[in-house]
Design a protein around this motif. Structure first.
Motif, PDB file in Angstrom:
ATOM      1  N   ILE A 116      40.676  39.280  34.029  1.00  0.00           N
ATOM      2  CA  ILE A 116      40.241  37.890  33.961  1.00  0.00           C
ATOM      3  C   ILE A 116      39.854  37.514  32.533  1.00  0.00           C
ATOM      4  O   ILE A 116      40.236  36.467  32.024  1.00  0.00           O
ATOM      5  N   LYS A 175      50.890  41.833  37.783  1.00  0.00           N
ATOM      6  CA  LYS A 175      49.971  40.704  37.688  1.00  0.00           C
ATOM      7  C   LYS A 175      49.182  40.580  38.976  1.00  0.00           C
ATOM      8  O   LYS A 175      49.616  41.036  40.022  1.00  0.00           O
ATOM      9  N   PHE A 176      48.029  39.988  38.846  1.00  0.00           N
ATOM     10  CA  PHE A 176      47.210  39.748  40.025  1.00  0.00           C
ATOM     11  C   PHE A 176      47.131  38.262  40.280  1.00  0.00           C
ATOM     12  O   PHE A 176      47.151  37.463  39.343  1.00  0.00           O
ATOM     13  N   TYR A 177      46.995  37.957  41.548  1.00  0.00           N
ATOM     14  CA  TYR A 177      46.912  36.561  41.936  1.00  0.00           C
ATOM     15  C   TYR A 177      45.757  35.879  41.207  1.00  0.00           C
ATOM     16  O   TYR A 177      45.867  34.734  40.791  1.00  0.00           O
ATOM     17  N   ALA A 178      44.657  36.627  41.046  1.00  0.00           N
ATOM     18  CA  ALA A 178      43.481  36.045  40.409  1.00  0.00           C
ATOM     19  C   ALA A 178      43.814  35.531  39.014  1.00  0.00           C
ATOM     20  O   ALA A 178      43.292  34.509  38.574  1.00  0.00           O
ATOM     21  N   ASP A 234      35.856  50.168  39.068  1.00  0.00           N
ATOM     22  CA  ASP A 234      36.299  49.102  39.969  1.00  0.00           C
ATOM     23  C   ASP A 234      36.335  49.576  41.410  1.00  0.00           C
ATOM     24  O   ASP A 234      35.867  48.904  42.312  1.00  0.00           O
ATOM     25  N   GLU A 281      32.392  49.046  42.342  1.00  0.00           N
ATOM     26  CA  GLU A 281      32.447  47.626  42.698  1.00  0.00           C
ATOM     27  C   GLU A 281      33.120  47.402  44.046  1.00  0.00           C
ATOM     28  O   GLU A 281      33.106  46.286  44.549  1.00  0.00           O
ATOM     29  N   GLY A 282      33.757  48.447  44.579  1.00  0.00           N
ATOM     30  CA  GLY A 282      34.450  48.273  45.857  1.00  0.00           C
ATOM     31  C   GLY A 282      35.649  47.354  45.741  1.00  0.00           C
ATOM     32  O   GLY A 282      36.089  46.757  46.699  1.00  0.00           O
ATOM     33  N   ASP A 283      36.168  47.236  44.532  1.00  0.00           N
ATOM     34  CA  ASP A 283      37.317  46.374  44.294  1.00  0.00           C
ATOM     35  C   ASP A 283      38.571  47.238  44.370  1.00  0.00           C
ATOM     36  O   ASP A 283      38.787  48.113  43.550  1.00  0.00           O
ATOM     37  N   GLN A 284      39.390  46.974  45.377  1.00  0.00           N
ATOM     38  CA  GLN A 284      40.509  47.884  45.624  1.00  0.00           C
ATOM     39  C   GLN A 284      41.795  47.434  44.965  1.00  0.00           C
ATOM     40  O   GLN A 284      42.875  47.827  45.361  1.00  0.00           O
ATOM     41  N   ARG A 285      41.686  46.585  43.946  1.00  0.00           N
ATOM     42  CA  ARG A 285      42.908  46.012  43.401  1.00  0.00           C
ATOM     43  C   ARG A 285      43.870  47.058  42.833  1.00  0.00           C
ATOM     44  O   ARG A 285      45.069  46.869  42.828  1.00  0.00           O
ATOM     45  N   ARG A 339      46.884  49.588  45.143  1.00  0.00           N
ATOM     46  CA  ARG A 339      48.307  49.311  45.269  1.00  0.00           C
ATOM     47  C   ARG A 339      49.064  49.786  44.036  1.00  0.00           C
ATOM     48  O   ARG A 339      50.195  50.246  44.133  1.00  0.00           O
ATOM     49  N   ARG A 399      39.053  58.135  50.796  1.00  0.00           N
ATOM     50  CA  ARG A 399      39.442  56.829  51.328  1.00  0.00           C
ATOM     51  C   ARG A 399      40.530  56.187  50.484  1.00  0.00           C
ATOM     52  O   ARG A 399      41.522  55.686  50.974  1.00  0.00           O
ATOM     53  N   MET A 456      44.458  55.135  51.269  1.00  0.00           N
ATOM     54  CA  MET A 456      45.007  53.790  51.096  1.00  0.00           C
ATOM     55  C   MET A 456      46.201  53.815  50.153  1.00  0.00           C
ATOM     56  O   MET A 456      47.199  53.122  50.381  1.00  0.00           O
ATOM     57  N   GLN A 478      24.027  53.427  43.708  1.00  0.00           N
ATOM     58  CA  GLN A 478      25.041  52.910  44.614  1.00  0.00           C
ATOM     59  C   GLN A 478      26.196  53.907  44.770  1.00  0.00           C
ATOM     60  O   GLN A 478      26.762  54.064  45.840  1.00  0.00           O
ATOM     61  N   GLY A 495      45.697  46.096  52.612  1.00  0.00           N
ATOM     62  CA  GLY A 495      45.290  46.820  51.413  1.00  0.00           C
ATOM     63  C   GLY A 495      45.780  46.170  50.134  1.00  0.00           C
ATOM     64  O   GLY A 495      45.624  46.710  49.065  1.00  0.00           O
ATOM     65  N   THR A 501      45.143  43.570  47.540  1.00  0.00           N
ATOM     66  CA  THR A 501      44.029  42.716  47.149  1.00  0.00           C
ATOM     67  C   THR A 501      44.485  41.319  46.782  1.00  0.00           C
ATOM     68  O   THR A 501      43.736  40.367  46.927  1.00  0.00           O
ATOM     69  N   ASP A 502      45.719  41.200  46.311  1.00  0.00           N
ATOM     70  CA  ASP A 502      46.211  39.868  45.975  1.00  0.00           C
ATOM     71  C   ASP A 502      46.217  38.975  47.209  1.00  0.00           C
ATOM     72  O   ASP A 502      45.872  37.802  47.139  1.00  0.00           O
ATOM     73  N   TYR A 507      42.753  38.048  48.097  1.00  0.00           N
ATOM     74  CA  TYR A 507      42.268  37.045  47.164  1.00  0.00           C
ATOM     75  C   TYR A 507      42.842  35.662  47.488  1.00  0.00           C
ATOM     76  O   TYR A 507      42.140  34.655  47.408  1.00  0.00           O
ATOM     77  N   SER A 524      33.393  42.131  48.149  1.00  0.00           N
ATOM     78  CA  SER A 524      33.276  42.742  46.825  1.00  0.00           C
ATOM     79  C   SER A 524      34.320  42.176  45.868  1.00  0.00           C
ATOM     80  O   SER A 524      34.067  42.059  44.681  1.00  0.00           O
ATOM     81  N   LEU A 525      35.455  41.793  46.417  1.00  0.00           N
ATOM     82  CA  LEU A 525      36.472  41.166  45.576  1.00  0.00           C
ATOM     83  C   LEU A 525      35.963  39.824  45.038  1.00  0.00           C
ATOM     84  O   LEU A 525      36.114  39.500  43.869  1.00  0.00           O
ATOM     85  N   GLN A 579      33.393  40.307  42.366  1.00  0.00           N
ATOM     86  CA  GLN A 579      34.020  40.628  41.085  1.00  0.00           C
ATOM     87  C   GLN A 579      34.460  39.340  40.389  1.00  0.00           C
ATOM     88  O   GLN A 579      34.251  39.169  39.197  1.00  0.00           O
ATOM     89  N   LYS A 637      31.487  37.413  39.124  1.00  0.00           N
ATOM     90  CA  LYS A 637      30.884  38.024  37.941  1.00  0.00           C
ATOM     91  C   LYS A 637      31.542  37.495  36.682  1.00  0.00           C
ATOM     92  O   LYS A 637      30.902  37.308  35.661  1.00  0.00           O
ATOM     93  N   HIS A 638      32.856  37.306  36.753  1.00  0.00           N
ATOM     94  CA  HIS A 638      33.569  36.831  35.576  1.00  0.00           C
ATOM     95  C   HIS A 638      33.549  35.319  35.457  1.00  0.00           C
ATOM     96  O   HIS A 638      33.560  34.771  34.375  1.00  0.00           O
TER      97      HIS A 638
END
Lengths: 617, 802
Positions: free
Chosen positions: A89, A119-122, A163, A167-171, A174, A198, A202, A437, B523, B525-526, B529, B556-557, B560, B563-564
């Protein structure tokens, strides 16, 4: 002291193909923006990029100037800007600012963003929100895997650990799945996949999904088996001080993308030298896996051999001299240069490490691993904090203490934390929150004091009944269970025996014989048993998520020990250390196997803990 | 069979034949009288609009669609558009186009009706009302309109209107009454009021021929009749009762028409649709000519003859065969038969030709089988679609041009699913393009059957589609949703293995909860999101947060992201969850960014409150102390001009001690209950850094040390640091002062630390410790005093004996 490779150890697949694939794709992407352009590269992509395509290659494809992304306004005069970035980001936001500034000044340019590895959707969403989605074109550079050496492949994603586990961010899961898919399609098909954790599960599922979507090609497998492991299955190992040469170099000088910069104290000149550390370096290749105490002896032997080789000159006639100069001298000189570098590095490390405090540090670590004289260890850590020795070191010891002891006693937890905050600043309050944590540094819950009690009892009695007692109690706590695991898997050899580091007898040699890394031990056990049967107790203590799947359709002939069956790909999700790689190489030599290590990044205690810091946003 | 040439008519060098395709199945009372008719090329359907005799306002005329055999396929009420005088449909490189001329004599066209972009062409000078005739042609990927106004010809393109003259047009013509452009846009035919037909290239460079038809009435229709590799270009002109074929020569072929008809231009001929019959008029392909022409000696004709004799078991077969072989044209003969079979409409004729070809093939050793096999396959497909019930009269040439893919599409659009699947299987089309695609269309159609219940449709679909490769259930579900069957759509989505396909549709159907769980399951994340962003915009905040609360992955996503991007939302999120710990952390983090001290303190105060709520006394206390420290630092900064603000407690103490603010340091030490050990460490380091050995000595000796208890023990603990600090500063002299104060256990170490080997030796010997003596010995060098060495060795051996 080179180990003779067992005769039947199979050849490793050629991973340079991965580099070629990545380079070709990058060139293709650059050509999608025809004409001269300036290229902005994300800082942590620079070294990996350098391994794939050097500046000359980039210039050949119309790249004019190269800049590092520094989150500042840009000075480029080019009409075309290309950004090669990670899908973050922060970086995308910066690009938005660049584009919007240009717009405000009425300046027209063409922009292209190449996301690596995907790329990520975000990110795209942000482009849209900032109103520049139509002004830029985006692409993906599927540069998932960077071969660092013959047997090490890195995803170069150090943020994976934080991450995913904090943060539990699984991006990135994949991404890991895609990386595995790439390896599978080039070097597979894999016949058996084992894993624990885990995230591993995944990633495995993501990979299976991609396999099913794509078309299958029948080909000769080069890699037979795969083992996936989450970093948080074993957090103790990466927190231990590394004493194997390569690991030690990483701890002290920090190896970056397979390359290390030796400062003036090593080169004994006023310049720093960047050196590639891999199997191409003949000297390094022979000492990288050795315990540090053995390295000096080896190097001096090597120096003597070199001298003898040089000395051959004295009795030569002209003709012999000619062949000597044309054939051998260059090699000798090269070796000479490398040898003196490594001797310099060893000396410099010696200076740092043979000092009294390092020995005491190691002693404390070993005591923690053995669960011996814990009180003394705590005082040692306290002194460490009080004397304001490096913050990361103090934190490392605290975490090791907590991991091995299943958490700290409330009293110790508070007092150590308070001292730490006074010493290194209140902002570490947030760091502690993160450590808690993740389970790296925790307080024992009232129920768990039993475990502490029994561990005390265990130390006093140290007999079988105490062992049973431990097992009964360990079910109460769901934390690291290090002691119970250590006993079950025999991770900590008996300390009373002398350990001959010259002739290592097991993987414990990488920690001076004090500890067999849990991660590697698990791999050894699972491969030996061809699955998790008999390890139920262990997996329960590790919170489960273990799996063993026969992937290929040719399950019947998987029994046949073809060469590919003896090549095992181990994927560490969240990073692995050089010590672990050394241990696996040792295991491979012992069992006639070859291990390929795929990791999200090379890590060590400092990198791991620095990723937990939250001081100064 | 014998009369295969019976319907052939010669025209110049070539022959033309008219084959009956179908007897029309429709029941039209007056044939095509009073009807507007249009038909699609490639054996496409026919559209029919009956013109009401008495225009009544109540009954709107129906537009009916028939297959080429006259079977009704659909009907719609007509939509009346008054402004358009005439419209023409044409094919362009971009798809199917349409051009219209309006009442205001302006032309407008669109080159692709699926992507409707209207282009208005420039005005034509002097044109009032409709032009006498016009046509659309495409040249160099550009679509133009050719029109005639009286005797004048114009070409209209995007920007201009250019007058043109056809070369060699007879001068007696005063007006061009009809025109036709060939299928390939290469040729142009003009019909003048003098009854002359001019044929030439469409670019007006060449003239092919000019024929006087001797008919002066304007024709009803005029179309080109050509085939690829045709021997001559020819035009079919239709009047009320007459059909005329004109070519390069002056002769013409004339057919009488006994009913109202319509001509349809095809790639390789003209179809003539009448009220009771449907015929195909085409030039006889050369392969057929060669074989069937009377007394032909072409290899194919001989082979056909040979086979005929062979079937009769006559030895003449051998004679014919020998003749072919002598000329070594057997290969050519087989090829001709195979090719001719493709051009024949009657299955019997096809069979005869193919049998002959197969017979000839037996005498060839290395004739490639592919052409024969594929022709057999093609014909099987063509015969099945030419069947009356299907009614697609495709020729082989058209079929090859159009491709199987398109044919399958057409069958699918006509809902002839079983036939389409049959053909796909027969041709072994890859599942993905073939059977699966047909099944998908079937399913999309199935879900629109309103009377059937959801359950049975879902079941039927899943049973039939099963595991067919490349089926996209989401597309079918989308269709179901479009028909308002949300429940059915959800049921169908269950079969979709790719979550990436499920989620967008679920969102569209407002099943956001389900979409979110599916996304998380995947699984990816995109996807998660995508759903989260959608929910954020769709729901009110409270509901949104509640939804997230039950989905930790999504939560959590989103955290994140916040946060930004949105710090404040993050706070709201924690508030919603009553997560006071995180709120506290949030305020602490915010306080770093704050430059102003007051704001910083108030943020920290908020953090303290939150930590208290979270029952995290430790964090609350630590934060309070931080506030206290900040206030203290500010005071001191103001009073003494020190820059302490923001330093940690330790750093502050260190700064104070090095700047000789001992009193303030003492105060801090007491206020913050700094452990004694630490304070002593700090003070010693600071003093050593300043080389303030005097102060250090004083400090070491100070009896009023804050540790008033167990003096002895503490003494031991602290003197060791003294030595180390001094050594660190290379002040061995100072260090020596403290060695004497060290505990006996540490004496050896202390002596060694300051490099006093003799002292160390003394201490070790005194303590009679074997280990310590060895340590000292290991530090000895060749230059060491020999006597000392001996003493040490002796002492070691005695110690060992003990």
């Amino acid at each position: 002291m080179a180990h003779s490779v067992r005769r039947d150890a199979p050849e490793l697949p050629d991973f340079s193909l991965l580099k070629r694939l990545a380079r070709d794709q990058l060139i293709y992407l650059l050509e999608q923006l025809p004409g001269r352009k300036d290229l902005f590269i994300e800082a942590d992509l620079m070294s990996p990029l350098d391994r794939i395509a050097n500046v000359i290659t980039l210039k050949q494809h119309d790249v004019d100037k190269l800049y590092k992304v520094e989150y500042k306004p840009i000075v480029s005069t080019s009409d075309q800007l290309c950004f090669l970035i990670r899908p973050r980001i922060k970086t995308v936001k910066w690009i938005c600012d660049v584009v919007n500034t240009d717009k405000a000044f009425g300046r027209f340019r063409r922009y292209k963003i190449i996301f690596s590895p995907q790329k990520f959707y975000a990110c795209e969403n942000l482009l849209e929100e900032q109103g520049i989605f139509g002004d830029v074109t985006t692409d993906e550079w599927s540069f998932y895997l960077l071969p660092l050496d013959d047997d090490i492949i890195s995803l170069e994603l150090p943020e994976f650990f934080r991450d995913n586990f904090l943060e539990g961010d699984q991006r990135w899961v994949r991404t890991a799945g895609s990386a595995l898919h790439l390896l599978h399609s080039v070097y597979g098909p894999f016949s058996k996949v084992y894993g624990i954790g885990r995230c591993s599960k995944m990633a495995y599922e993501s990979w299976r999904e991609q396999v099913e979507e794509g078309e299958q090609r029948a080909r000769q497998a080069e890699i037979g088996n795969v083992f996936l492991i989450d970093r948080d299955v074993d957090l103790v190992t990466p927190l231990c001080s590394q004493v194997v040469y390569e690991g030690l170099v990483d701890d002290i000088f920090r190896i970056k993308c397979g390359c290390v910069e030796f400062g003036p104290d090593v080169t004994s000149s006023d310049k720093s030298i960047k050196v590639m550390l891999n199997s191409q370096d003949k000297v390094f290749n022979e000492i990288r896996n050795e315990h540090f105490s053995q390295v000096f002896g080896f190097l001096s032997q090597k120096a003597r051999n070199l001298q003898t080789a040089y000395d051959k000159r004295s009795g030569m006639d002209i003709k012999q001299m000619k062949t000597f100069v044309s054939e051998e001298l260059k090699g000798l000189k090269q070796e000479h240069r490398l040898l003196s570098l490594h001797i310099g590095a060893s000396e410099s490390m010696m200076k740092k490490k043979t000092k009294q405090d390092f020995q005491e540090l190691l002693k404390t670590e070993h005591s923690l691993l053995e669960g011996f004289e814990i009180r003394e260890c705590i005082s040692y850590i306290e002194e460490h904090i009080n004397r304001q020795v490096s913050m990361v070191e103090s934190m490392r010891l605290l975490c090791l203490l907590s991991l091995t002891e299943n958490g700290l006693l409330p009293k110790d937890y508070r007092s150590l934390k308070a001292q730490f905050l006074q010493s290194y600043g209140i902002d570490h309050l947030l760091t502690f929150s993160n450590l808690k944590q993740l389970g790296l540094l925790v307080e024992q819950q009232p129920g768990e004091t039993l475990t502490v009690m029994e561990s005390r009892v265990g130390k006093l009695v140290n007999d079988k009944t105490a062992g049973k007692l431990t097992d009964a109690f360990s079910s109460l706590s769901k934390k690291s269970n290090f002691r119970a695991l250590g006993r079950r898997l025999n991770l900590v050899p008996k300390s009373d025996e002398e350990y001959d580091l010259r002739v290592p007898r097991d993987m414990a040699y990488i920690f001076s014989g004090a500890y067999i890394p849990l991660s590697c031990k698990l791999i050894e056990q699972v491969l030996e048993r061809d699955g998790w049967t008999g390890l139920e107790e262990v997996t329960r203590m590790l919170n489960g998520h273990e799996f063993a799947v026969t992937a290929g359709s040719n399950g019947s002939d998987a029994r046949v020990k073809t060469d590919s069956q003896r090549i095992i790909l181990v994927m560490f999700l969240g990073g692995c250390t050089f010590s672990e790689i050394s241990a696996l190489r040792f295991l491979g030599r012992e069992k006639g196997l070859k291990f390929i290590v795929v990791t999200t990044a090379i890590t060590n205690s400092a990198r791991l803990l620095e990723s937990m810091l939250d001081n100064h946003a | 069979m014998a009369f295969i040439t019976a319907n052939w008519n010669p025209l110049g060098e070539a022959f033309y034949r008219k084959i009956e395709l179908y007897e029309m199945g429709w029941s039209l009372r007056d044939g095509l009288k009073e009807c507007l008719v249009a038909a699609a090329p490639y054996g496409g359907p026919i559209a029919l609009l009956r013109q009401p005799q008495r225009p009544s306002s109540s009954a709107r005329p129906q537009l009916e669609i028939y297959s080429s055999s006259g079977v009704n396929m659909a009907s719609f009420p007509e939509v009346v558009q008054n402004q358009v005088l005439e419209a023409k449909v044409f094919h362009s490189p971009y798809g199917t186009g349409v051009a219209i001329v309006t009442g205001a004599s302006r032309f407008t066209l669109a080159t692709n009706i699926d992507d409707l972009k209207l282009r208005r062409l420039p005005e034509v000078p002097g044109l009032q009302g409709a032009p006498s005739c016009w046509a659309v042609l495409t040249q160099d990927r550009q679509t133009k309109v050719l029109l005639a106004n009286g005797a004048d010809l114009y070409i209209l393109d995007n920007t201009s209107c250019t007058p043109v003259t056809p070369p060699g047009l007879s001068p007696q013509a005063c007006s061009i009454v009809n025109m036709a452009v060939s299928f390939s846009y290469k040729y142009l035919a003009l019909f003048t009021d003098s009854g002359h037909l001019w044929m030439g290239s469409a670019n007006f460079k060449d003239k092919l021929s000019e024929v006087d038809t001797k008919v002066r009435t304007p024709p009803k229709q005029m179309v080109w009749c050509r085939r690829p590799k045709s021997q001559q270009p020819s035009v079919v002109i239709m009047w009320d009762r007459l059909l005329l074929v004109a070519g390069e020569c002056t002769d013409t072929i004339q057919y009488t028409l006994d009913e109202e008809s319509v001509c349809v231009a095809e790639l390789d001929g003209v179809r003539i649709v009448g009220g009771s019959r449907h015929e195909l008029l085409q030039e006889v392909p050369s392969a057929c000519q060669d074989i069937f022409k009377i007394a032909s000696m072409a290899p194919g004709a001989l082979l056909l003859e040979a086979h005929k004799e062979y079937e009769k078991s006559s030895q003449k077969a051998d004679e014919y065969l020998r003749e072919i072989k002598e000329q070594s044209v057997l290969g050519e003969a087989v090829r001709q038969c195979v090719e001719a079979a493709g051009y024949e409409h009657e299955p019997e004729t096809q069979k005869t030709l193919l049998r002959a070809a197969s017979f000839g093939k037996c005498f060839l050793s290395n004739y490639p089988p592919e052409p024969f096999v594929s022709m057999c396959r093609d014909l099987k497909v063509l015969n099945s679609v030419r069947d009356y019930t299907v009614g697609i009269p495709l020729t082989h040439t058209q079929y090859k041009q159009m491709t199987v893919q398109v044919l399958i599409d057409r069958l699918v659009y006509r809902k002839l699913y079983p036939l389409a699947i049959e053909i796909c299987r027969y041709l072994k089309t890859p599942e993905y393009q073939g059977v699966s695609r047909v099944l998908k269309h079937w399913a999309c159609c199935k879900v629109q059957q309103k009377e059937e219940p959801d359950e049975s449709i879902a079941h039927a679909v899943s049973v039939k589609l099963g595991e067919a490769a490349g089926i996209s259930y989401s597309e079918i579900a989308a269709r179901a949703y479009e028909c308002g069957r949300t429940e059915l759509a959800i049921k169908l989505l269950e079969f979709e293995p790719r979550s990436g396909e499920q989620v967008p549709l679920l969102l569209k159907m407002k099943r956001s909860q389900l979409a979110l769980s599916k996304a998380i399951e995947s699984g990816d994340t995109d996807l998660v999101y995508t759903v989260v962003t959608y929910l954020k915009n769709e729901m009110n905040r409270g509901d949104f947060f509640m939804t997230l609360r039950n989905q930790p992955v999504a939560l959590s996503l989103y955290r994140q992201f916040c946060k930004h991007q949105e710090q404040d939302t993050l706070k709201d999120l924690f508030n919603q969850d009553d997560d006071h710990q995180e709120l506290g952390n949030f305020y602490v983090k915010a306080s770093y960014k704050e430059k102003k001290l007051e704001a910083r303190l108030s943020l920290l105060q908020s953090a303290v409150d939150e930590y208290n709520k979270a029952r995290n006394e430790f964090a609350a206390k630590a934060t309070e102390e931080e506030m206290k420290l900040l206030r203290f630092q500010r005071r001191l900064d103001e009073e003494k001009g020190e820059a302490l603000l923001g330093l940690s407690l330790q750093e502050t103490l260190h700064a104070l001690l090095t700047s000789n603010f001992h009193k303030q340091a003492e105060q801090l030490y007491r206020d913050f209950r700094v452990p004694d050990k630490r304070y002593w460490w700090l003070k010693l380091t600071a003093l050593a850094e300043k080389d303030d050995w005097e102060e250090m000595e004083k400090f070491a000796k100070s009896k009023k040390s804050p540790i008033g208890y167990l003096v002895c023990c503490l003494y031991n603990l602290y003197t060791k640091p003294f030595v180390e600090v001094c050594v660190k500063q290379h002040n061995k002299y100072e260090a020596k002062k403290y060695v004497s104060k060290v505990t006996p256990e540490q004496k050896v170490k202390a002596h060694l630390a300051i490099g006093d080997l003799e002292g160390a030796a003394e201490a070790a010997i005194e303590r009679r410790s074997e280990g310590e003596i060895s340590t000292v010995l290991s530090r000895c060098s060749p230059t060491t005093d020999r006597a000392l060495l001996e003493r040490l060795n002796r002492a070691r051996s005695t110690a060992a004996k003990k």
